[in-house]
Design an enzyme around this catalytic site. Sequence first.
Site, PDB file in Angstrom:
ATOM      1  N   CYS A 124       5.647 -19.928 -28.300  1.00 17.52           N
ATOM      2  CA  CYS A 124       7.015 -19.729 -28.787  1.00 17.52           C
ATOM      3  C   CYS A 124       7.587 -21.057 -29.303  1.00 17.52           C
ATOM      4  O   CYS A 124       7.063 -21.610 -30.262  1.00 17.52           O
ATOM      5  CB  CYS A 124       7.891 -19.089 -27.721  1.00 17.52           C
ATOM      6  SG  CYS A 124       9.439 -18.416 -28.409  1.00 17.52           S
ATOM      7  N   HIS A 127       4.860 -14.251 -27.574  1.00 15.54           N
ATOM      8  CA  HIS A 127       4.609 -14.498 -26.155  1.00 15.54           C
ATOM      9  C   HIS A 127       3.398 -13.692 -25.687  1.00 15.54           C
ATOM     10  O   HIS A 127       3.525 -12.492 -25.432  1.00 15.54           O
ATOM     11  CB  HIS A 127       5.823 -14.094 -25.316  1.00 15.54           C
ATOM     12  CG  HIS A 127       6.990 -15.002 -25.448  1.00 15.54           C
ATOM     13  ND1 HIS A 127       7.172 -16.085 -24.626  1.00 15.54           N
ATOM     14  CD2 HIS A 127       8.036 -14.986 -26.314  1.00 15.54           C
ATOM     15  CE1 HIS A 127       8.295 -16.709 -24.973  1.00 15.54           C
ATOM     16  NE2 HIS A 127       8.833 -16.068 -25.992  1.00 15.54           N
ATOM     17  N   GLU A 147       2.052 -13.736 -22.835  1.00 13.96           N
ATOM     18  CA  GLU A 147       2.284 -13.307 -21.451  1.00 13.96           C
ATOM     19  C   GLU A 147       3.160 -12.065 -21.367  1.00 13.96           C
ATOM     20  O   GLU A 147       3.239 -11.426 -20.307  1.00 13.96           O
ATOM     21  CB  GLU A 147       2.891 -14.451 -20.636  1.00 13.96           C
ATOM     22  CG  GLU A 147       4.350 -14.745 -20.874  1.00 13.96           C
ATOM     23  CD  GLU A 147       4.644 -15.614 -22.089  1.00 13.96           C
ATOM     24  OE1 GLU A 147       5.797 -16.064 -22.230  1.00 13.96           O
ATOM     25  OE2 GLU A 147       3.718 -15.833 -22.897  1.00 13.96           O
TER      26      GLU A 147
END
Length: 213
Positions: free
Chosen positions: A84, A194, A196
């Site tokens: 990011c 992202h 994750e």
Amino acid sequence: MTTKPSVAVLDYGSGNVHSAVRALERSGADVELTQDVDAVLNADGLVVPGVGAFAAVMDALNAIEAPRWIGRRIAGSRPVLGICVGHQVLFERGVEHGIAADGMAEWPGEVTALPRDVVVPHMGWNTVRPPEDSTLFRGIENERFYFVHSYAVQSWDFDQSIGAIPPPKVTWSHHGADFIAAVENGPLSATQFHPEKSGDAGMQLLRNWITSL
């Protein structure tokens, strides 16, 4: 017994780092959230997260001399992954709300606002267009990933004639305009989205990166 690759997640005050730590652990790494210079320099891989404004993230990184550590890793071909705003600060400059700030200048390019005729922030799932020889996107070329951002690098002007080094692999996405969604450049990789937060596809991307350490 197989030893897990060690990954340091750079702790410089950025929010939402624990989800990245957990995702990396689930992806097969031995993870440490740290700003200890020895851990940062010696881990098999370093992850640089980032949320918020470009200038604020650069200020926080500079406060702990992180750009110097990151530069040493890259010079030594030690893998680094930015996420990011941790992706954005690897470029030359960011301009947000009329305020310009210098980045780490590992890659050419300026982080600027996405077009005004689309909804911002660009929040949610979107497709990407990786190159055929991508390592990060191996096996997940047609998947969707989770983005949260209002700024991005929207052009790429890299001198492909420099030495015999293979040129960076650039992945694109689109929200009002094309923008860079990821870059793979030797030991240095980064994603605007992202991983994750990107479900199974994001986990596979992290596994692809960890496997390459």
